[in-house]
Design a protein around this motif. Structure first.
Motif, PDB file in Angstrom:
ATOM      1  N   GLN A  36       0.865  -1.032  -0.136  1.00 10.72           N
ATOM      2  CA  GLN A  36       0.047   0.159  -0.091  1.00 10.72           C
ATOM      3  C   GLN A  36       0.885   1.412  -0.154  1.00 10.72           C
ATOM      4  N   ARG A  41      -2.454   4.770   2.804  1.00 16.33           N
ATOM      5  CA  ARG A  41      -2.576   4.070   4.168  1.00 16.33           C
ATOM      6  C   ARG A  41      -2.757   5.250   5.161  1.00 16.33           C
ATOM      7  N   THR A  45      -6.304   5.630   7.088  1.00 13.37           N
ATOM      8  CA  THR A  45      -6.186   5.866   8.635  1.00 13.37           C
ATOM      9  C   THR A  45      -7.239   6.829   9.078  1.00 13.37           C
ATOM     10  N   PRO A 125       3.441   5.945   9.145  1.00 17.62           N
ATOM     11  CA  PRO A 125       2.782   4.786   8.761  1.00 17.62           C
ATOM     12  C   PRO A 125       2.257   4.149  10.320  1.00 17.62           C
ATOM     13  N   THR A 128      -2.419   4.726  13.777  1.00 16.40           N
ATOM     14  CA  THR A 128      -3.498   3.848  13.603  1.00 16.40           C
ATOM     15  C   THR A 128      -5.049   4.462  13.658  1.00 16.40           C
TER      16      THR A 128
END
Length: 225
Positions: A36, A41, A45, A125, A128
């Protein structure tokens, strides 16, 4: 579940993904992790954390990002001044959400009822959706909050709508919202997120190999918009 479905105040998401990634060697928006792109991402998120709408700001290699990335329902805008630093991308994103032309002369593209915005950087990354949700529950027009990772602070950052104009006014160069948050330290709430996320960023290919949350010197690197 988004904020509207949960009956809580709507919170927008803002992904800053315009940088050229000079230290990394290429735009981080186009870096791939686990199949990804980082820009995909980060946008996911924000979306999965309940943010609506999600605005993703592009700059360097914008055409390539648009061609390759699947950003779903995100509102994608270009920042023509991306080379001047992250501050211009923050201003562009706020302008798109704020429905005014007063921010850096950039015409608004979309109006939102959001009472606050969650800001994410493309090169973190380890952030979350759970961390995003932990901050969105604090949303209000006056809210100021950011994630805490041990003794460090980082993203997500929550900016209540009442702060947007002043944040934009101070967002110059590569400092983003840092001056404003520093000046309003007494009002800033730090929300522990180290148990569910990492605030480390990626600066080199070695960072990518080590994975989010890894820092060769201190075990952590955190920045905030």
């Amino acid at each position: 579940m988004d904020a509207r479905q949960a009956g809580t105040p709507p919170v927008a998401g803002l992904v800053l993904a315009a940088g050229a990634g000079r230290r990394y060697g290429r735009p981080k928006a186009l870096v791939e992790r686990d199949g990804q792109l980082l820009v995909e991402r980060a946008s996911a998120t924000a979306r999965d954390g309940g943010c609506r709408p999600v605005v993703t700001v592009l700059g360097a290699a914008a055409a390539a990002v648009r061609a390759r990335a699947d950003l779903g329902a995100a509102i994608v805008i270009d920042n023509p001044g991306w080379a001047t630093g992250m501050g211009s991308s923050l201003r562009a994103g706020i302008a798109a959400l704020w429905a005014t032309e007063a921010v850096a002369g950039i015409a608004a593209l979309w109006a939102t009822e959001a009472v606050a915005v969650i800001v994410l950087l493309v090169d973190m990354p380890g952030v979350t959706p759970e961390a995003v949700r932990r901050l969105t529950v604090l949303a209000s027009p006056d809210a100021l909050a950011m994630a805490g990772y041990g003794s460090h602070r980082g993203h997500p950052v929550l900016l209540g709508r009442a702060h947007w104009a002043d944040v934009a006014a101070l967002a110059v160069g590569d400092v983003g919202a840092r001056p404003y948050l520093r000046d309003r330290a007494a009002d800033l709430r730090v929300v522990p997120c180290g148990d569910i996320a990492s605030g480390a960023d990626l600066d080199t290919d070695q960072d990518k190999e080590n994975g989010p949350g890894t820092d060769r010197a201190s075990g952590h690197r955190g920045r905030h918009a």
